[in-house]
Design a protein around this motif. Sequence first.
Motif, mmCIF file in Angstrom:
data_model
loop_
_atom_site.group_PDB
_atom_site.id
_atom_site.type_symbol
_atom_site.label_atom_id
_atom_site.label_comp_id
_atom_site.label_asym_id
_atom_site.label_seq_id
_atom_site.Cartn_x
_atom_site.Cartn_y
_atom_site.Cartn_z
ATOM 1 N N LEU A 136 97.875 -52.722 -57.140
ATOM 2 C CA LEU A 136 96.966 -51.618 -57.470
ATOM 3 C C LEU A 136 96.574 -51.626 -58.939
ATOM 4 C CD1 LEU A 136 98.433 -48.675 -55.362
ATOM 5 C CD2 LEU A 136 96.400 -50.057 -54.913
ATOM 6 N N GLY A 137 97.388 -52.225 -59.778
ATOM 7 C CA GLY A 137 97.062 -52.232 -61.194
ATOM 8 C C GLY A 137 96.441 -53.530 -61.665
ATOM 9 N N VAL A 138 95.928 -54.320 -60.755
ATOM 10 C CA VAL A 138 95.338 -55.600 -61.161
ATOM 11 C C VAL A 138 93.856 -55.388 -61.465
ATOM 12 C CG1 VAL A 138 94.829 -57.959 -60.437
ATOM 13 C CG2 VAL A 138 96.985 -56.893 -59.744
ATOM 14 N N PRO A 139 93.455 -55.529 -62.729
ATOM 15 C CA PRO A 139 92.041 -55.317 -63.039
ATOM 16 C C PRO A 139 91.159 -56.259 -62.222
ATOM 17 C CG PRO A 139 93.329 -55.543 -65.057
ATOM 18 C CD PRO A 139 94.243 -55.891 -63.916
ATOM 19 N N GLY A 140 90.082 -55.703 -61.696
ATOM 20 C CA GLY A 140 89.137 -56.539 -60.962
ATOM 21 C C GLY A 140 89.441 -56.662 -59.486
ATOM 22 N N LEU A 141 90.523 -56.037 -59.018
ATOM 23 C CA LEU A 141 90.846 -56.133 -57.588
ATOM 24 C C LEU A 141 90.571 -54.790 -56.917
ATOM 25 C CD1 LEU A 141 92.016 -57.964 -55.340
ATOM 26 C CD2 LEU A 141 94.239 -56.906 -55.792
ATOM 27 N N ALA A 142 89.703 -54.806 -55.910
ATOM 28 C CA ALA A 142 89.503 -53.614 -55.091
ATOM 29 C C ALA A 142 90.546 -53.650 -53.987
ATOM 30 C CB ALA A 142 88.106 -53.624 -54.488
ATOM 31 N N VAL A 143 91.269 -52.547 -53.816
ATOM 32 C CA VAL A 143 92.228 -52.464 -52.716
ATOM 33 C C VAL A 143 91.760 -51.359 -51.773
ATOM 34 C CG1 VAL A 143 94.650 -52.264 -52.052
ATOM 35 C CG2 VAL A 143 94.059 -53.173 -54.310
ATOM 36 N N VAL A 247 92.045 -38.092 -47.847
ATOM 37 C CA VAL A 247 92.364 -39.472 -47.479
ATOM 38 C C VAL A 247 91.326 -40.431 -48.058
ATOM 39 C CG1 VAL A 247 92.788 -41.038 -45.542
ATOM 40 C CG2 VAL A 247 93.302 -38.588 -45.299
ATOM 41 N N PRO A 248 91.664 -41.142 -49.133
ATOM 42 C CA PRO A 248 90.730 -42.160 -49.625
ATOM 43 C C PRO A 248 90.874 -43.437 -48.804
ATOM 44 C CG PRO A 248 92.686 -42.155 -50.984
ATOM 45 C CD PRO A 248 92.898 -41.085 -49.932
ATOM 46 N N THR A 249 89.835 -44.226 -48.741
ATOM 47 C CA THR A 249 90.000 -45.580 -48.183
ATOM 48 C C THR A 249 89.991 -46.618 -49.308
ATOM 49 O OG1 THR A 249 87.626 -45.790 -47.749
ATOM 50 C CG2 THR A 249 89.009 -45.029 -45.932
ATOM 51 N N ARG A 250 89.593 -46.209 -50.515
ATOM 52 C CA ARG A 250 89.762 -47.087 -51.687
ATOM 53 C C ARG A 250 90.988 -46.574 -52.409
ATOM 54 N NH1 ARG A 250 86.491 -50.491 -54.637
ATOM 55 N NH2 ARG A 250 84.783 -49.886 -53.266
ATOM 56 N N ILE A 251 92.018 -47.401 -52.523
ATOM 57 C CA ILE A 251 93.256 -46.915 -53.135
ATOM 58 C C ILE A 251 93.518 -47.530 -54.501
ATOM 59 C CG2 ILE A 251 94.287 -46.270 -50.930
ATOM 60 C CD1 ILE A 251 95.992 -48.843 -51.127
ATOM 61 N N SER A 252 92.683 -48.487 -54.929
ATOM 62 C CA SER A 252 92.814 -48.979 -56.305
ATOM 63 C C SER A 252 92.149 -47.956 -57.216
ATOM 64 C CB SER A 252 92.174 -50.356 -56.439
ATOM 65 O OG SER A 252 90.907 -50.377 -55.828
ATOM 66 N N PHE A 253 92.393 -48.045 -58.521
ATOM 67 C CA PHE A 253 92.050 -46.938 -59.390
ATOM 68 C C PHE A 253 90.747 -47.054 -60.174
ATOM 69 C CE2 PHE A 253 96.425 -46.544 -58.236
ATOM 70 C CZ PHE A 253 96.492 -45.220 -57.871
ATOM 71 N N PRO A 254 90.482 -48.159 -60.868
ATOM 72 C CA PRO A 254 89.279 -48.124 -61.712
ATOM 73 C C PRO A 254 88.025 -47.929 -60.866
ATOM 74 C CG PRO A 254 90.570 -50.134 -62.089
ATOM 75 C CD PRO A 254 91.129 -49.463 -60.878
ATOM 76 N N GLY A 255 87.126 -47.118 -61.334
ATOM 77 C CA GLY A 255 85.856 -46.903 -60.641
ATOM 78 C C GLY A 255 86.023 -46.193 -59.313
ATOM 79 N N ASN A 256 87.110 -45.465 -59.126
ATOM 80 C CA ASN A 256 87.339 -44.778 -57.860
ATOM 81 C C ASN A 256 87.059 -43.294 -58.041
ATOM 82 O OD1 ASN A 256 88.141 -43.830 -55.419
ATOM 83 N ND2 ASN A 256 90.105 -44.899 -55.383
ATOM 84 N N ALA A 257 85.912 -42.845 -57.522
ATOM 85 C CA ALA A 257 85.489 -41.459 -57.722
ATOM 86 C C ALA A 257 86.313 -40.482 -56.896
ATOM 87 C CB ALA A 257 84.007 -41.323 -57.382
ATOM 88 N N PHE A 258 87.177 -40.975 -56.020
ATOM 89 C CA PHE A 258 88.024 -40.089 -55.212
ATOM 90 C C PHE A 258 88.748 -39.075 -56.090
ATOM 91 C CE2 PHE A 258 92.404 -39.370 -53.567
ATOM 92 C CZ PHE A 258 92.089 -38.604 -52.462
ATOM 93 N N PHE A 259 89.253 -39.532 -57.239
ATOM 94 C CA PHE A 259 90.053 -38.638 -58.065
ATOM 95 C C PHE A 259 89.201 -37.545 -58.696
ATOM 96 C CE2 PHE A 259 92.246 -42.605 -57.606
ATOM 97 C CZ PHE A 259 93.451 -42.149 -57.128
ATOM 98 N N ASP A 260 88.150 -37.973 -59.400
ATOM 99 C CA ASP A 260 87.355 -36.993 -60.137
ATOM 100 C C ASP A 260 86.516 -36.117 -59.218
ATOM 101 O OD1 ASP A 260 88.414 -37.877 -62.441
ATOM 102 O OD2 ASP A 260 86.765 -39.235 -62.932
#
Lengths: 341, 299
Positions: A136-143, A247-260
Amino acid sequence: MPTVLDSLNDGLHRAFAEDERVLLLGEDILDPYGGAFKVPRGLATRYPDRVFTSPVSEAGLAGVAGGLALRGLKPVVEIMFGDFLMLAADQILNSLTKFGWMYGGPLDVPLVIRTPMGGRRGYGPTHSQTIEKHFLGVPGLAVLAPAALGDPGALLADAILRDPGPVLFVENKLLYLEPVRGAAHLPEFELEAHTLPGDYAPAYSLRIAGAPPPTLTLASYGYAAELARRAALQLAYEHEVFAEVLVPTRISFPGNAFFDDLLIPALRQTGRLLAVEEGTRPLGWAAEVLARAAEALGPQLRAAGRVAAADTPIPASTPMERAALPQIEDIVAAAVKMMRL
Amino acid sequence: MSAPDNAALYRALYLIRRFEETVLEEFASGVFYGTTHTYIGEEADAVGVLSHIRDGDVVFSNHRCHGHFIAYGGDLRALFAELMGKAGGVSGGRGGSQHIHWKDFYSNGILGSTTPAAAGAALAEKLKGTGALTVCFIGDGTLGEGVLYESLNMAALWGAPVLYVVENNRIAQTTPIELALAGSIPARFEAFGIPARELDTSDVLEILPVAGDLIAEMRADPGPRALILHTCRFGPHSKGDDTRPAELVEKMRAERDPLTIHAARLKKTERTAIEDEVNAEVTAAFAAAKAEPMPEPMN
Ligand SMILES: Cc1ncc(C[n+]2csc(CCOP(=O)(O)OP(=O)(O)O)c2C)c(N)n1
Ligand SMILES: [Mg+2]
């Protein structure tokens, strides 16, 4: 009702039909066997030239997919069990996710690594884990992780066809036989699908139908989200605690608007967050969710907690495995306790 | 494709040599930062092999990539600039010495990591029907990486037209080959049914025809091949980290310098003219890179 397995299989077939650059590589994926969990069933029969059953070589497979993607094809790699992802970890960390950036970028690396993850089937310590936290913390990887909601197959097809990549697509094994539920199948809930800005991966919210405004937010993904949904029902009917489940379906963090866009606004209303996941507790998805919530809300966050797996390997024996993994009653108990805060 | 003449070959060898010498000379001045692995002594490998590639052929290189990049036709200024961390570098300053990509050339500093990517790229070109080949350079030390053998297996199973070039300089960083390699190098490839050719020479005129035959063979009958080149590293592994006895390196330089060997085929005036021209080209590229701006920190 189609199952998540049917839906994912359909998603693969749709992606193959739509774009002839899509390929599949993996172990034991030829028909009639059709893969250890049957997700690619039928593809090898329909597209014999685009399905490569491979030797038992996870690192090599990930690397070969990188070369295929750099040269304009769209490979999908099946890793038979998520536990085996670590064999491909160097390729993911030092090649696949670096190509698009380290050469001055952007450079597309359109590939999807999909893998079954998770326990509750007695497969023991090396075939039951939920290890996506290490990625989840790998830059550039969408999970991405489908749930038993919406259209898991469309999520997979979009990842294959639309994402510049690379994508790690995590499929919980117990999800496979769950029916995919839409609003019509969930009369006790108000189900809403949320399209997040700039994202093809949707998020979902579930609230108890006809209930007062929620006082607790449950955040979860994958099969754990299914447990959270069932826990929310018990909480409503047995404890009069009204929770919403995000319930997000994108669980990686950068660029993930789920949080905001979804989680933080929801927490401004409820002030209570319980994050639920099947991975071990330390340094996981839930830990990051809690940290983000605390950073965004400060004292507005009245209570925050996690339900996760015990910090041990996963035993094979049923009662021991049950105790090691989060159950519905653990979620209910944690929620009830949190409501006292 | 017509073979390059002796003058063109000398020019190609000398261009790499002068680039790399400039890198080592100027590191002390502080203009470069980070790491570097020079190709001094091994120039005939890259020139001998890459003289045969066509537009669209793919090259994967490793940490010791400058010589491969220059023989591929890469721009000296852009490579100097990358080593200086400049915005105008091959990779915009993100990659540094070991991570460069231009056209169909890619390098990575993780040893062995490129071997499956090269098999995949070769397979992609085969599936697309472009006729393009892939060349993948690795060192003897990289024969210790497991993923190589997964790659050889898949390349052979799927008939991927990839040429693995092993540059055996008999050392990996400081570890001599005797302490790191059991068994035979060609047998490693042959075990997968991959034909392997082996040469122990620093003469570009010996490497050129053998590489040419292999590549022509691959174009006619797509599938993996291996070329094992026993070669000599004259410089340090990186900078000032040569642990070998100086006499040993001196002896190699005296007996196995690809420039000395090939220069003997040119008239003195011809050679000097080439050298003057290349010196001016390298000096100009270095000065141009040096004058460029550094990138914005957040780029
Ligand atoms: C996976 C990995 N392990 C270790 C290193 C550190 N390292 C860089 S170059 C090198 C030696 C490589 O030897 P060889 O493959 O023979 O290439 P040469 O340097 O001789 O050209 C080592 C150990 C690395 N870059 N990548
Ligand atoms: Mg070496």
